[in-house]
Scaffold this motif. Structure first.
Motif, PDB file in Angstrom:
ATOM      1  N   SER A   1      12.329  13.575  -6.220  1.00  0.00           N
ATOM      2  CA  SER A   1      12.378  15.034  -6.125  1.00  0.00           C
ATOM      3  C   SER A   1      11.165  15.594  -5.396  1.00  0.00           C
ATOM      4  CB  SER A   1      12.401  15.654  -7.518  1.00  0.00           C
ATOM      5  OG  SER A   1      13.369  15.033  -8.287  1.00  0.00           O
ATOM      6  N   ARG A   2      10.061  14.827  -5.385  1.00  0.00           N
ATOM      7  CA  ARG A   2       8.854  15.263  -4.671  1.00  0.00           C
ATOM      8  C   ARG A   2       8.035  14.027  -4.321  1.00  0.00           C
ATOM      9  NH1 ARG A   2       8.432  17.014 -10.241  1.00  0.00           N
ATOM     10  NH2 ARG A   2       7.203  15.389 -11.236  1.00  0.00           N
ATOM     11  N   ARG A   3       6.921  14.224  -3.589  1.00  0.00           N
ATOM     12  CA  ARG A   3       6.167  13.081  -3.062  1.00  0.00           C
ATOM     13  C   ARG A   3       5.367  12.351  -4.143  1.00  0.00           C
ATOM     14  NH1 ARG A   3       7.007  10.704   1.497  1.00  0.00           N
ATOM     15  NH2 ARG A   3       4.824  10.363   1.936  1.00  0.00           N
ATOM     16  N   ALA A   4       4.847  13.097  -5.155  1.00  0.00           N
ATOM     17  CA  ALA A   4       4.018  12.439  -6.176  1.00  0.00           C
ATOM     18  C   ALA A   4       4.613  12.696  -7.557  1.00  0.00           C
ATOM     19  CB  ALA A   4       2.601  12.977  -6.110  1.00  0.00           C
ATOM     20  N   GLN A   5       4.268  11.849  -8.499  1.00  0.00           N
ATOM     21  CA  GLN A   5       4.711  12.006  -9.889  1.00  0.00           C
ATOM     22  C   GLN A   5       6.227  12.151  -9.996  1.00  0.00           C
ATOM     23  OE1 GLN A   5       2.725  11.273 -12.100  1.00  0.00           O
ATOM     24  NE2 GLN A   5       0.809  12.402 -12.133  1.00  0.00           N
TER      25      GLN A   5
ATOM     26  N   GLN B   1      -2.669   5.176 -10.540  1.00  0.00           N
ATOM     27  CA  GLN B   1      -2.898   4.080  -9.582  1.00  0.00           C
ATOM     28  C   GLN B   1      -4.134   3.262  -9.948  1.00  0.00           C
ATOM     29  OE1 GLN B   1      -3.070   6.247  -5.853  1.00  0.00           O
ATOM     30  NE2 GLN B   1      -0.968   6.973  -6.103  1.00  0.00           N
ATOM     31  N   THR B   2      -5.127   3.879 -10.589  1.00  0.00           N
ATOM     32  CA  THR B   2      -6.343   3.135 -10.929  1.00  0.00           C
ATOM     33  C   THR B   2      -6.200   2.357 -12.239  1.00  0.00           C
ATOM     34  OG1 THR B   2      -7.244   5.102 -11.965  1.00  0.00           O
ATOM     35  CG2 THR B   2      -7.957   4.662  -9.727  1.00  0.00           C
ATOM     36  N   ARG B   3      -5.228   2.667 -13.056  1.00  0.00           N
ATOM     37  CA  ARG B   3      -5.033   1.940 -14.334  1.00  0.00           C
ATOM     38  C   ARG B   3      -3.822   1.011 -14.299  1.00  0.00           C
ATOM     39  NH1 ARG B   3      -7.891   2.778 -18.781  1.00  0.00           N
ATOM     40  NH2 ARG B   3      -6.438   1.437 -19.899  1.00  0.00           N
ATOM     41  N   GLY B   4      -2.747   1.481 -13.661  1.00  0.00           N
ATOM     42  CA  GLY B   4      -1.471   0.738 -13.705  1.00  0.00           C
ATOM     43  C   GLY B   4      -1.564  -0.561 -12.932  1.00  0.00           C
ATOM     44  N   THR B   5      -0.930  -1.595 -13.464  1.00  0.00           N
ATOM     45  CA  THR B   5      -0.970  -2.911 -12.819  1.00  0.00           C
ATOM     46  C   THR B   5       0.407  -3.285 -12.260  1.00  0.00           C
ATOM     47  OG1 THR B   5      -0.425  -4.046 -14.889  1.00  0.00           O
ATOM     48  CG2 THR B   5      -2.778  -3.717 -14.409  1.00  0.00           C
ATOM     49  N   TRP B   6       0.390  -4.188 -11.290  1.00  0.00           N
ATOM     50  CA  TRP B   6       1.649  -4.705 -10.714  1.00  0.00           C
ATOM     51  C   TRP B   6       2.396  -5.519 -11.762  1.00  0.00           C
ATOM     52  CZ3 TRP B   6       2.935  -3.122  -5.808  1.00  0.00           C
ATOM     53  CH2 TRP B   6       1.919  -2.517  -5.082  1.00  0.00           C
TER      54      TRP B   6
ATOM     55  N   VAL C   1       0.835  -1.200   0.000  1.00  0.00           N
ATOM     56  CA  VAL C   1       0.000   0.000   0.000  1.00  0.00           C
ATOM     57  C   VAL C   1       0.877   1.260   0.000  1.00  0.00           C
ATOM     58  CG1 VAL C   1      -1.799   1.244   1.265  1.00  0.00           C
ATOM     59  CG2 VAL C   1      -1.877  -1.247   1.115  1.00  0.00           C
ATOM     60  N   ASP C   2       1.944   1.234   0.800  1.00  0.00           N
ATOM     61  CA  ASP C   2       2.881   2.392   0.824  1.00  0.00           C
ATOM     62  C   ASP C   2       3.371   2.712  -0.585  1.00  0.00           C
ATOM     63  OD1 ASP C   2       2.873   2.567   3.511  1.00  0.00           O
ATOM     64  OD2 ASP C   2       5.015   2.142   3.785  1.00  0.00           O
ATOM     65  N   ALA C   3       3.801   1.676  -1.284  1.00  0.00           N
ATOM     66  CA  ALA C   3       4.371   1.891  -2.624  1.00  0.00           C
ATOM     67  C   ALA C   3       3.269   2.305  -3.595  1.00  0.00           C
ATOM     68  CB  ALA C   3       5.065   0.630  -3.114  1.00  0.00           C
ATOM     69  N   ALA C   4       2.112   1.626  -3.522  1.00  0.00           N
ATOM     70  CA  ALA C   4       1.024   1.938  -4.461  1.00  0.00           C
ATOM     71  C   ALA C   4       0.635   3.410  -4.359  1.00  0.00           C
ATOM     72  CB  ALA C   4      -0.182   1.042  -4.174  1.00  0.00           C
ATOM     73  N   ARG C   5       0.617   3.917  -3.141  1.00  0.00           N
ATOM     74  CA  ARG C   5       0.229   5.323  -2.947  1.00  0.00           C
ATOM     75  C   ARG C   5       1.260   6.289  -3.513  1.00  0.00           C
ATOM     76  NH1 ARG C   5      -4.205   6.213  -0.270  1.00  0.00           N
ATOM     77  NH2 ARG C   5      -5.018   4.756   1.268  1.00  0.00           N
ATOM     78  N   GLN C   6       2.467   5.803  -3.742  1.00  0.00           N
ATOM     79  CA  GLN C   6       3.510   6.703  -4.266  1.00  0.00           C
ATOM     80  C   GLN C   6       3.718   6.551  -5.767  1.00  0.00           C
ATOM     81  OE1 GLN C   6       7.026   7.315  -1.723  1.00  0.00           O
ATOM     82  NE2 GLN C   6       6.050   5.959  -0.247  1.00  0.00           N
ATOM     83  N   VAL C   7       2.928   5.683  -6.408  1.00  0.00           N
ATOM     84  CA  VAL C   7       3.042   5.536  -7.864  1.00  0.00           C
ATOM     85  C   VAL C   7       2.231   6.643  -8.528  1.00  0.00           C
ATOM     86  CG1 VAL C   7       2.436   4.099  -9.838  1.00  0.00           C
ATOM     87  CG2 VAL C   7       3.425   3.050  -7.810  1.00  0.00           C
ATOM     88  N   GLY C   8       2.909   7.458  -9.332  1.00  0.00           N
ATOM     89  CA  GLY C   8       2.225   8.504 -10.110  1.00  0.00           C
ATOM     90  C   GLY C   8       1.230   9.280  -9.263  1.00  0.00           C
ATOM     91  N   ALA C   9      -0.007   9.358  -9.750  1.00  0.00           N
ATOM     92  CA  ALA C   9      -1.097   9.956  -8.983  1.00  0.00           C
ATOM     93  C   ALA C   9      -2.299   9.036  -9.160  1.00  0.00           C
ATOM     94  CB  ALA C   9      -1.391  11.361  -9.512  1.00  0.00           C
TER      95      ALA C   9
END
Ligand SMILES: Cc1cc2nc3c(=O)[nH]c(=O)nc-3n(C[C@H](O)[C@H](O)[C@H](O)COP(=O)(O)OP(=O)(O)OC[C@H]3O[C@@H](n4cnc5c(N)ncnc54)[C@H](O)[C@@H]3O)c2cc1C
Length: 276
Positions: free
Chosen positions: A182-186, A102-107, A90-98
């Motif tokens: 460089s920043r928290r998201a994207q 997160q709703t389209r990208g798959t593991w 969950v930690d990592a998922a929340r930091q993927v893109g925005a």
């Protein structure tokens, strides 16, 4: 663009078996970014997996969590049990893109895209995940820590689809995921780390510091033996053996080595020098 929309897994596998240049497509969040510049790829057949409902859910079994080939980051974020048992997912998922990504990208897409900076792969490796591949010729299972053989090289044949990712369920006494960007998201990781400890031992997995995401065998050994590590600089020789940071547009090799040492030293300060 040639898009094939199979409605069953055998149909999808049949297309991949007949056409070695065919490209599986899950969320498309890696594939389509390059679309405008990869003109040569426009004529290939894209096998859009989106109708394969059986590949979507994540499934809890007695001894493992199974992510489907189409399980997204968002599916995991929404699963309360995943947050309790595998918090790093969950930690990592929340930091993927925005959220859109997160709703389209798959593991599975993250694994096969094989970026050395991927965020989904390090913690899956630290949880001893196994990649399940299927083709018309049968099924094969490969531990994720043995899946990559070089930069963007992996043990997947063109006729194989990743159909699942198996994660063994076990109690963890320590687990942490770190993404330095460089920043928290994207942001693309300059250094990524996933560290776990369980009855299976220590797993220290590093991202963005080598051609592939990889386990750090020397650092894992230092932890297993309880070797004394007083300062981040004491970790430089081990880091030098385990990974090979490069200079690129995001950071220098020196910066990556220093950051990796500092983060490791900080996260593991209670274990360095303790009896194993
Ligand atoms: C704006 C933006 C931000 C992003 N941020 C991040 C980030 O912070 N961290 C991060 O790690 N990534 C990030 N990404 C990259 C991407 O979103 C992830 O890697 C995602 O997990 C890819 O999944 P997908 O389903 O979209 O893959 P796709 O684009 O559909 O496919 C990726 C690759 O995997 C192959 N593939 C897909 N599914 C299968 C399968 N089942 N079997 C065999 N091959 C398969 C495809 O052929 C392709 O080679 C970002 C992308 C964008 C556009």
């Amino acid at each position: 663009m040639n898009v094939f929309l199979p409605s069953t897994l055998p149909e999808a596998l049949d297309t991949l078996a007949r056409d070695p240049a065919a490209v599986p497509m899950a969320g498309g969040t890696d594939l389509l970014v390059h679309w405008p510049v990869r003109i040569e790829a426009h004529d290939r057949t894209y096998v859009d997996l989106s109708r394969l409902e059986d590949l979507k859910p994540l499934t809890w079994k007695a001894d493992e969590l199974v992510l489907g080939a189409l399980t997204t980051y968002w599916d995991v974020i929404r699963d309360e049990r995943a947050g309790r048992e595998f918090p790093l997912l969950v930690d990592a998922a929340r930091q993927v893109g925005a959220i859109q990504i997160q709703t389209r990208g798959t593991w599975a897409g993250n694994i096969v895209n094989a970026s050395p900076a991927a965020d989904g792969v390090p913690l899956l490796m630290a949880y001893d995940a196994v990649v399940v591949l299927q083709s018309l010729r049968g099924r094969e299972e490969i531990p994720l820590d043995r899946f990559y053989s070089g930069y963007k090289d992996m043990r997947r044949r063109a006729d194989q689809l990743v159909v699942a990712i198996r994660i063994p369920r076990r109690p963890y006494s320590f687990q942490v995921f770190e993404k330095v960007g460089s920043r928290r998201a994207q942001a693309i990781a300059k250094v990524g780390l996933a560290i776990t400890h369980s009855s299976a031992g220590w797993r220290v997995v590093a991202a963005s510091v080598a051609p592939t995401i990889r386990r750090c065998a020397t650092i894992e050994r230092l932890l297993e033996t309880g070797a004394k590590v007083v300062s981040p600089e004491d970790l430089f020789p081990a880091i030098g053996r385990d990974v090979a940071p490069i200079d690129d547009i995001r950071s220098s090799a020196r910066y990556r080595t220093r950051v990796m040492a500092r983060v490791l030293h900080h996260d593991l300060r209670e274990f360095w020098g303790r009896e194993a």
